[in-house]
Structures are given as structure tokens and as C-alpha cells.
Design a protein around this motif. Sequence first.
Motif, PDB file in Angstrom:
ATOM      1  N   UNK A  63      -1.505  32.424 -20.210  1.00 42.48           N
ATOM      2  CA  UNK A  63      -1.434  33.759 -20.400  1.00 42.48           C
ATOM      3  C   UNK A  63      -2.846  34.420 -19.656  1.00 42.48           C
ATOM      4  N   UNK A  64      -3.926  33.854 -19.780  1.00 40.77           N
ATOM      5  CA  UNK A  64      -4.830  34.258 -19.155  1.00 40.77           C
ATOM      6  C   UNK A  64      -5.105  34.145 -17.713  1.00 40.77           C
ATOM      7  N   UNK A  65      -4.598  33.047 -17.041  1.00 38.51           N
ATOM      8  CA  UNK A  65      -4.413  32.726 -15.925  1.00 38.51           C
ATOM      9  C   UNK A  65      -3.430  33.808 -15.171  1.00 38.51           C
ATOM     10  N   UNK A  66      -2.270  34.192 -15.766  1.00 36.20           N
ATOM     11  CA  UNK A  66      -1.540  35.466 -15.082  1.00 36.20           C
ATOM     12  C   UNK A  66      -2.292  36.835 -15.104  1.00 36.20           C
ATOM     13  N   UNK A  67      -3.430  37.216 -15.993  1.00 34.97           N
ATOM     14  CA  UNK A  67      -4.076  38.358 -15.833  1.00 34.97           C
ATOM     15  C   UNK A  67      -4.738  38.316 -14.396  1.00 34.97           C
ATOM     16  N   UNK A  68      -5.452  37.295 -14.136  1.00 31.83           N
ATOM     17  CA  UNK A  68      -6.143  37.033 -12.971  1.00 31.83           C
ATOM     18  C   UNK A  68      -5.303  36.991 -11.680  1.00 31.83           C
ATOM     19  N   UNK A  69      -4.192  36.071 -11.758  1.00 26.09           N
ATOM     20  CA  UNK A  69      -3.419  35.985 -10.500  1.00 26.09           C
ATOM     21  C   UNK A  69      -2.895  37.400 -10.277  1.00 26.09           C
ATOM     22  N   UNK A  70      -2.729  38.402 -11.419  1.00 29.09           N
ATOM     23  CA  UNK A  70      -2.091  39.729 -11.067  1.00 29.09           C
ATOM     24  C   UNK A  70      -3.198  40.525 -10.227  1.00 29.09           C
ATOM     25  N   UNK A  71      -4.383  40.076 -10.118  1.00 25.19           N
ATOM     26  CA  UNK A  71      -5.185  40.749  -9.247  1.00 25.19           C
ATOM     27  C   UNK A  71      -5.454  40.260  -7.944  1.00 25.19           C
ATOM     28  N   UNK A  72      -4.424  39.153  -7.711  1.00 27.49           N
ATOM     29  CA  UNK A  72      -4.602  38.402  -6.487  1.00 27.49           C
ATOM     30  C   UNK A  72      -5.867  37.531  -6.562  1.00 27.49           C
ATOM     31  N   UNK A  78     -10.767  27.068 -15.182  1.00 22.84           N
ATOM     32  CA  UNK A  78     -10.108  26.661 -16.539  1.00 22.84           C
ATOM     33  C   UNK A  78     -10.284  25.646 -17.019  1.00 22.84           C
ATOM     34  N   UNK A  79     -10.320  24.209 -16.233  1.00 26.46           N
ATOM     35  CA  UNK A  79     -10.214  23.091 -16.805  1.00 26.46           C
ATOM     36  C   UNK A  79     -11.515  22.805 -17.854  1.00 26.46           C
ATOM     37  N   UNK A  80     -12.640  22.926 -17.239  1.00 25.70           N
ATOM     38  CA  UNK A  80     -13.831  22.712 -17.747  1.00 25.70           C
ATOM     39  C   UNK A  80     -14.451  23.935 -18.609  1.00 25.70           C
ATOM     40  N   UNK A  81     -13.837  25.201 -18.653  1.00 25.55           N
ATOM     41  CA  UNK A  81     -14.309  26.200 -19.483  1.00 25.55           C
ATOM     42  C   UNK A  81     -13.371  25.730 -20.786  1.00 25.55           C
ATOM     43  N   UNK A  82     -12.218  25.426 -20.655  1.00 26.34           N
ATOM     44  CA  UNK A  82     -11.600  24.615 -22.010  1.00 26.34           C
ATOM     45  C   UNK A  82     -12.440  23.364 -22.535  1.00 26.34           C
ATOM     46  N   UNK A  83     -12.771  22.632 -21.717  1.00 21.48           N
ATOM     47  CA  UNK A  83     -13.491  21.568 -22.022  1.00 21.48           C
ATOM     48  C   UNK A  83     -14.916  21.888 -22.743  1.00 21.48           C
ATOM     49  N   UNK A  84     -15.700  22.813 -22.031  1.00 21.60           N
ATOM     50  CA  UNK A  84     -16.659  23.173 -22.614  1.00 21.60           C
ATOM     51  C   UNK A  84     -16.592  23.519 -23.823  1.00 21.60           C
ATOM     52  N   UNK A  85     -15.919  24.831 -24.073  1.00 22.88           N
ATOM     53  CA  UNK A  85     -15.698  25.593 -25.148  1.00 22.88           C
ATOM     54  C   UNK A  85     -15.331  24.558 -26.450  1.00 22.88           C
ATOM     55  N   UNK A 247      -4.326  21.080 -17.182  1.00 22.53           N
ATOM     56  CA  UNK A 247      -3.472  22.199 -17.669  1.00 22.53           C
ATOM     57  C   UNK A 247      -3.769  23.293 -16.385  1.00 22.53           C
ATOM     58  N   UNK A 248      -4.633  23.005 -15.275  1.00 24.50           N
ATOM     59  CA  UNK A 248      -4.720  23.962 -14.290  1.00 24.50           C
ATOM     60  C   UNK A 248      -3.571  24.091 -13.351  1.00 24.50           C
ATOM     61  N   UNK A 250       0.143  23.068 -13.989  1.00 25.41           N
ATOM     62  CA  UNK A 250       1.120  23.518 -14.624  1.00 25.41           C
ATOM     63  C   UNK A 250       0.967  24.896 -14.838  1.00 25.41           C
ATOM     64  N   UNK A 251      -0.166  25.537 -15.324  1.00 25.95           N
ATOM     65  CA  UNK A 251      -0.524  26.914 -15.502  1.00 25.95           C
ATOM     66  C   UNK A 251      -0.189  27.736 -14.495  1.00 25.95           C
ATOM     67  N   UNK A 252      -0.705  27.474 -13.076  1.00 23.97           N
ATOM     68  CA  UNK A 252      -0.585  28.072 -12.200  1.00 23.97           C
ATOM     69  C   UNK A 252       1.012  28.170 -11.682  1.00 23.97           C
ATOM     70  N   UNK A 253       1.449  27.089 -11.842  1.00 22.69           N
ATOM     71  CA  UNK A 253       3.059  26.954 -11.654  1.00 22.69           C
ATOM     72  C   UNK A 253       3.879  27.660 -12.641  1.00 22.69           C
ATOM     73  N   UNK A 254       3.444  27.649 -13.882  1.00 16.08           N
ATOM     74  CA  UNK A 254       4.111  28.403 -14.908  1.00 16.08           C
ATOM     75  C   UNK A 254       4.118  30.104 -14.707  1.00 16.08           C
ATOM     76  N   UNK A 255       3.031  30.343 -14.195  1.00 13.14           N
ATOM     77  CA  UNK A 255       2.747  31.973 -13.821  1.00 13.14           C
ATOM     78  C   UNK A 255       3.496  32.210 -12.468  1.00 13.14           C
TER      79      UNK A 255
END
Length: 319
Positions: A63-72, A78-85, A247-248, A250-255
Motif C-alpha cells: 500500500x505504501x509502495x504504491x503511493x511512491x510508485x504513483x509518482x514514478x 522498505x526492508x530496513x525501515x520495517x526492520x528498524x521500526x 517483502x521488497x 513481492x511488494x513491487x510485483x504486487x503493485x
Amino acid sequence: MNKLISRIKPEDRPIYTSLAFVAVILAIGTGYTLATQGTAPLLSPGYLLQQLQTGAFLGIVAAGMMVVILLGNIDLSVPWTLTAAAMMGAAVGGPMALPIAILIGVVVGLVNGLGVAYLRIPSMIFTLGVDSVLRGLMVAHTGGFAPQDQATPIMRFLAAERVLGIPAAIFVWAAVSVVIAVMLKRTAFGRSIYATGNREAAAYLSGIRTRLVIVGAFVTSGVCAAVAGVLLTGYSNKAYQGMGNEFLLPAIAAVVIGGTHILGGQGRYIGTLIGVILIVLLKSVLSIMQMPEAGRQVIYGAVIITMLLFYARGRKIVG
């Protein structure tokens, strides 16, 4: 058949194609399990709920990745943002665990957004650098060893408990989905994302503060990654290094599978939602068939390349 296809809007065709592939995957998986095990677990409500529960982590990241990809753009941090959080939230523990995890997602998103919007560094380069920095910081934090941090009760509840017989993680995914879908379709920020993704210069000249839009998109991606990290920690009952690595891609693939143009400006959230379900079911069937992880990654990459070629060809025709 050709008349039926021609009646479908071009922007909706990837969605219907994804739905068709979901049906095909279910059919193949069901046929395989019936032939080898004599049962069809893929069609049981319990099994489908379990797949949606584990798919919630990927769905929130996508969901978050889509918002960024919509901007090109793209967010490779994402992988280490998720891990660090996840690691810092679990390390703090108590009632501050969730706020700290979300705060880390916001801070990383701000850094990414400022770097891309104001320093004009390509998102692929900048976010990859941020991902590397986060990895180094987490290794320094743990001394290179596995952290001993355990999930908090609220993390375990959100990820592993059930409400009315349905995993709570699905409700969290649904809440994130509603927020993203409404934001993209009903708010000025969402319309600005599409306008900026279509042509940033034109959007800027029309009065849209495109730099703030880019920053907001990356913050959204960071927060979604942090939320996924919280859920994954609760599901695993601990935070661990590299927990976001899977997750990186597969997330891009899903979008992309869901019809969002990798160059920005076009895409619907329902498509990303279906793309996530497709990826989750595909992963499940490949696991049942005992497909090696390397083979799964090849399939994900092949899907992305195929869709990229399809979109590139379609834009040339339109132009």
C-alpha cells in the motif's frame, strides 16, 4: 470474447487479468493437492484466512509502495525501515513501542522525501543508500548479534489474535487499505499524487506543491513499512535482523501486477489489493509444490519485467 475485452476500460484490464490469474492459481493448486494429498486445503475458509493473515504484512507494505510508485519513484529502503521500526519498537517495549515504531517510519520517510524532492537525487539511489545506513545502524545497535527483544502484548494481539473469528491482522490491513484508497480517490493530496506522477512540471505550474507531495508519499511508505514491522514482530513474537528483506520484491510485483504504472501517474488501489492476493496465493502454491526460494524470486522478477515491457509498449503506442 474480443467484444467483451474491448468493453473493458484499459486501466481496468490489469485488474481483470490479475483476477483471472488468481483463479488459475487456485485451480492449479487445488488440482495439485487433490492429486498428491487427496484434499483441497486451498479452498477451505480456515486456510484462506491464514493466507490473508500472513498476506497482511505484504499488503500493508505494498500500500505504501504504491503511493511512491504513483509518482514514478520507488522506495528501496522498505526492508530496513520495517526492520528498524520493529527492532526499536520491541527494544523500547511497553506503551511506547508502537509510537516509537511509527515515528521511525515517519523519520525515514521524511529523509527519503527530502532527498528525492529537494536534493533531486534519484529515488532508487537515495533510498538504497538510506536502506544501507539503516542496516548499519541496526547492526551497530545489536553488536552484530540477534536481538533479545520480544514482541509486546499489543503487537501480539494485532498480529496473531482473532476478533470474531477473524485474525486481527486482517482488520489492520483493511483499515490501512481504506485510508489509502480514500486518500488517493477522495483527497486533494491523492489527486496531487496522480497529477505529479503524470507530469511533475505541469503539476507544479498548476499550483501543486509537488515537493511536499513527494515528501508526503515517502512518509506514507515509511509509516506503512513500520506498521508491517510491528505486525510481523507480533506474529514472530520477536524482532530480528533482515526481517523485511523478503517483502521488497513481492511488494513491487504486487503493485505492478495490479496495474500501477511503474513510471507513475496511473493505478488503482483495488489493483494493488488483488496483486497482493495473487502474490500470496502464488507463494502458497509454490510452497506446496516445494519450489525453492530461488525459483520463487525468479518468478517474481519475471513477472515485473513482463509487466514493465507491456507498459512500455503501451505508452509508445499511445504516444
